[in-house]
Design an enzyme around this catalytic site. Structure first.
Site, mmCIF file in Angstrom:
data_model
loop_
_atom_site.group_PDB
_atom_site.id
_atom_site.type_symbol
_atom_site.label_atom_id
_atom_site.label_comp_id
_atom_site.label_asym_id
_atom_site.label_seq_id
_atom_site.Cartn_x
_atom_site.Cartn_y
_atom_site.Cartn_z
ATOM 1 C CB CYS A 300 2.578 -61.805 20.459
ATOM 2 S SG CYS A 300 0.965 -62.464 19.882
ATOM 3 N NE ARG A 329 -6.430 -67.752 22.750
ATOM 4 C CZ ARG A 329 -5.360 -68.363 21.851
ATOM 5 N NH1 ARG A 329 -5.871 -69.259 20.943
ATOM 6 N NH2 ARG A 329 -4.223 -67.904 21.571
ATOM 7 C CD GLN A 347 -0.705 -69.707 23.525
ATOM 8 O OE1 GLN A 347 -0.204 -70.133 22.307
ATOM 9 N NE2 GLN A 347 -1.061 -68.395 23.233
ATOM 10 C CG ASP A 349 3.651 -67.470 23.191
ATOM 11 O OD1 ASP A 349 4.013 -67.704 22.258
ATOM 12 O OD2 ASP A 349 2.755 -66.496 23.456
ATOM 13 C CG HIS A 351 6.453 -63.523 20.961
ATOM 14 N ND1 HIS A 351 5.979 -63.729 22.362
ATOM 15 C CD2 HIS A 351 5.663 -63.857 19.968
ATOM 16 C CE1 HIS A 351 4.716 -64.182 21.694
ATOM 17 N NE2 HIS A 351 4.570 -64.010 20.620
ATOM 18 C CE LYS A 432 -1.328 -71.009 11.372
ATOM 19 N NZ LYS A 432 -2.353 -71.353 12.283
ATOM 20 C CG HIS A 478 4.037 -64.994 16.921
ATOM 21 N ND1 HIS A 478 3.239 -64.316 17.891
ATOM 22 C CD2 HIS A 478 4.255 -64.083 15.924
ATOM 23 C CE1 HIS A 478 3.170 -63.155 17.337
ATOM 24 N NE2 HIS A 478 3.710 -63.074 16.038
#
Length: 614
Positions: A300, A329, A347, A349, A351, A432, A478
């Site tokens: 992000c 990570r 991910q 992912d 946005h 979320k 997200h």
RNA sequence: GCCACCUUAGCUCAGCUGGCUAGAGCAUCAGUUUUGUAAACUGAGGGUCAUCGGUUCGAAUCCGAUAGGUGGCUCCA
């Protein structure tokens, strides 16, 4: 999620006590923590006077428990004033009970902030007034306990001790570690057997086992733990799933972007992630400059840089970015496992940057995309609205949180999704919606997530020019539909037991040649070339082996369609595909032309069908 | 990171309380066979028993450390 109205509750609760009684008989001087009822069973946290319990001790404990059950000791309730109860605990050498009782005396509850809801009801011993504390006695054993219990130790149904593990006292890693002994229990032996059979089934579909058997991914000590490597077959799964997830969002107006995998740590200092997750970032040092880089743990902040690269008008919004990319990570080693928790996670992912008045419409699109995806993979969804709690672990204005939580709820209700609400589950930057998917054997997994974020736009100073010429701050949303592809695969492999529908199957069709004669090989090659034109994944087994053996190999590899190629097929140009059983709706012989067959399979792949139309 | 358990051939596993050159099936390779819907036959190769150290006349086996794995705890952007 048993509650005390559940008839299994007293039974399981009593078993925890019986287990404690047994452990104390076998290990004089054992200190006891909490012994709550949990889903499918119970546990008790204990601390032996010396040494540790191992799995091999479970049989002895179980044996002793059966003695106690045979004795059919009645459970007797009695009460003590709280101070006397504390004295009782001290005299009995139960420091953990002393601590619980002191809490109870002080605040009327034994529930520490870090205790979960399951434990909540089971250790709170008294009523709110806390003058008297209730105890239960069975035989020679007395324990602080609110109950309820079954009448006597003989009435506990069927149980089995499963494992022993470490657990921190009151769930806090700074506290002493105790040993947790787990058991499962049901009203009848049949139900217990059924549950144990389900565990066996889960073991048989374990994605780590299937990943190896079906040649989907490998691990290497030289590469490192938590860093799986994907084989050609596993890579097909990844790509197909990612493409599907991407296409659903591209249809909703998302555009692909790309960002590098390392970045200066300054980016995360600006976003606030450094302060919170700094110790879980992989550091990368430049040998050319003094720059300190980190491997990106998320995307992000990068996407905000793309947004912020130009002045934005209210007319530009919503801006929707999509990137399926790998994040890194540095998880604690004990947390890694299979594909469900890895150090390099991909991910799907995305946005959205939008105006406040666009939130609901955007969430709506994402919710329906998630709905379609999980319908296609055949998993039931329910969603959790994850709100903040009163702690200071969250960033951003309280009022914004309030409004954000309301808007999420509205969108969920509008989509008529099955939902529940939970405090304390939010991300630190916003509330979320978490999607929980139920797999083929009834287990629930957290998968997709949609998160509102008022914090990063603030931290990165994101702006747009509104209709009236004023500068406004956009909202970020997200969303990852699959979550992490690795984690989703771990769920999906177990959900399907490796029997992937045609659209994701690494190998969709396998031709098995009857012999190795030139004509046979040429025909197989001709079919292969046609399949390739239709985008199908077809392989040819030309091994010098019996047809029976090649069929068996195709079955074990869980290939949807296997076709024997020999003189008959060459002559008639017709094939009789052998269809994987789970794809078949109607039994029967199928013979059709090569072209017709290939087109049918291509159509099934395109429509992501879960059954064959042959 | 913490607790318990585990690690023998590519895979699945035997190998008892320390004692011959560590075995089997599958897989791989070679030869024979040219195969019709769930396993043809014969043979061969393949192991520093996870690694390092210790105890012992002698260690796959006992002890310790390390690495990796499994189940939990804690954490999970």
């Amino acid at each position: 999620m048993s509650d005390s109205s559940d008839q299994l509750y007293p039974m399981r609760h009593s078993l925890a006590h019986i287990m404690a009684t047994a452990i104390r008989r076998l290990h004089e001087g054992t200190k006891f923590g909490v012994g709550p009822v949990v889903e499918n069973g119970f546990y008790y946290d204990v601390l032996l006077p010396e040494g540790q319990l191992g799995e091999e001790d479970l049989a002895a404990i179980e044996g002793e428990m059966r003695h106690i059950i045979t004795d059919n000791q009645p459970f007797e309730r009695f009460e003590l004033p709280v101070d006397q109860a504390i004295e009782w605990a001290q005299q009995n050498g139960q420091p953990f009970k002393v601590e619980l009782l002191n809490d109870l005396k002080r605040s009327g509850t034994t529930v520490a902030k870090d205790l979960n809801a399951d434990e909540l009801g089971t250790i709170a011993a008294g009523d709110a007034a806390v003058e008297n504390v209730s105890f239960y006695r069975n035989g020679e054993f007395e324990d602080l306990c609110r109950g309820p219990h079954v009448e006597s130790t003989g009435k506990v149904g069927a149980f089995k001790l499963l494992r022993v593990s470490g657990a921190y006292w009151r769930g806090n890693e700074k506290n002493q570690q105790m040993q947790r002994v787990y058991g499962v229990a049901f009203a009848s032996q049949e139900e217990l057997d059924k549950y144990l059979a389900m565990l066996e089934e889960a073991k048989a579909r374990d994605h780590r086992k299937l990943g190896q058997e079906l040649d989907l991914f490998v691990v290497s000590d030289l590469v490192g733990s938590g860093l799986p490597l994907f084989t050609p077959r596993g890579t097909v799964l990844r790509d197909e799933l990612a493409n599907f997830s991407n296409s659903l969002r591209q249809a909703a107006g998302f555009q692909k972007v790309w960002t590098p995998h390392i970045t200066k740590k300054d980016l995360y200092e600006a976003s606030g992630h450094w302060a919170k997750f700094g110790d879980e970032l992989f550091l990368v040092k430049s040998q050319e400059t003094s720059d300190e880089f980190v491997m990106k743990p998320m995307n992000c902040p990068h996407h905000t840089r793309i947004y912020a690269a130009q002045p934005r008008s209210y007319r530009d919004l919503p801006l929707r970015y999509l990137e399926t990319t790998t994040d890194y990570r540095d998880e604690k080693t004990g947390e890694l496992g299979g594909l469900s928790r890895v150090r390099a996670l991909t991910q799907d992912d995305s946005h959205v940057f939008c105006r406040q008045d666009q939130i609901e419409a955007e969430i709506d699109k994402l919710l329906s995309a998630a709905d379609e995806l999980y319908k296609t993979v055949g998993m039931d969804l329910r969603v959790r609205l994850s709100y903040r709690d009163d702690s200071d672990a969250y960033l951003g204005d309280q009022g914004l949180w309030q409004s954000a939580q309301e808007q999420l709820k509205n969108a969920v209700i509008k989509n008529s999704l099955n939902y529940f609400e939970q405090d304390g589950e939010a991300a630190f930057y916003g509330p979320k919606i978490d999607f929980m998917a139920t797999d083929a054997i009834g287990r629930e997994h957290q998968v997709a997530t949609v998160q509102l974020d008022f914090v990063q736009p603030e931290r990165f100073g994101l702006r747009y020019v509104a209709e009236d010429g004023s500068e406004q701050q956009p909202v970020m949303i997200h969303c990852a539909l699959l979550g992490s592809i690795e984690r989703f695969l771990s769920v999906y492999i177990e959900h399907t037991a490796g029997k992937f529908p045609v659209w994701v199957a690494p190998e969709q069709i396998r031709l098995l040649t009857v012999n190795q004669e030139e004509a046979t090989l040429a025909f197989a090659e001709k079919v292969r070339a046609e399949a390739y034109k239709l985008g199908l994944r077809l392989t040819v087994d030309t091994m010098n082996e019996s047809v029976g053996k090649k069929i068996r190999a195709a079955e074990i590899a869980k290939v949807p369609y296997a076709i024997v190629i020999g003189g008959k097929e060459i002559e008639t140009e017709q094939v009789s595909p052998r269809v994987r059983k789970d794809l078949v709706e109607q039994e029967g012989e199928r013979t059709l032309s090569v072209g017709e067959f290939l087109q049918t399979v291509a159509d099934e792949a395109k429509s992501r069908a879960t059954k064959t139309s042959l």
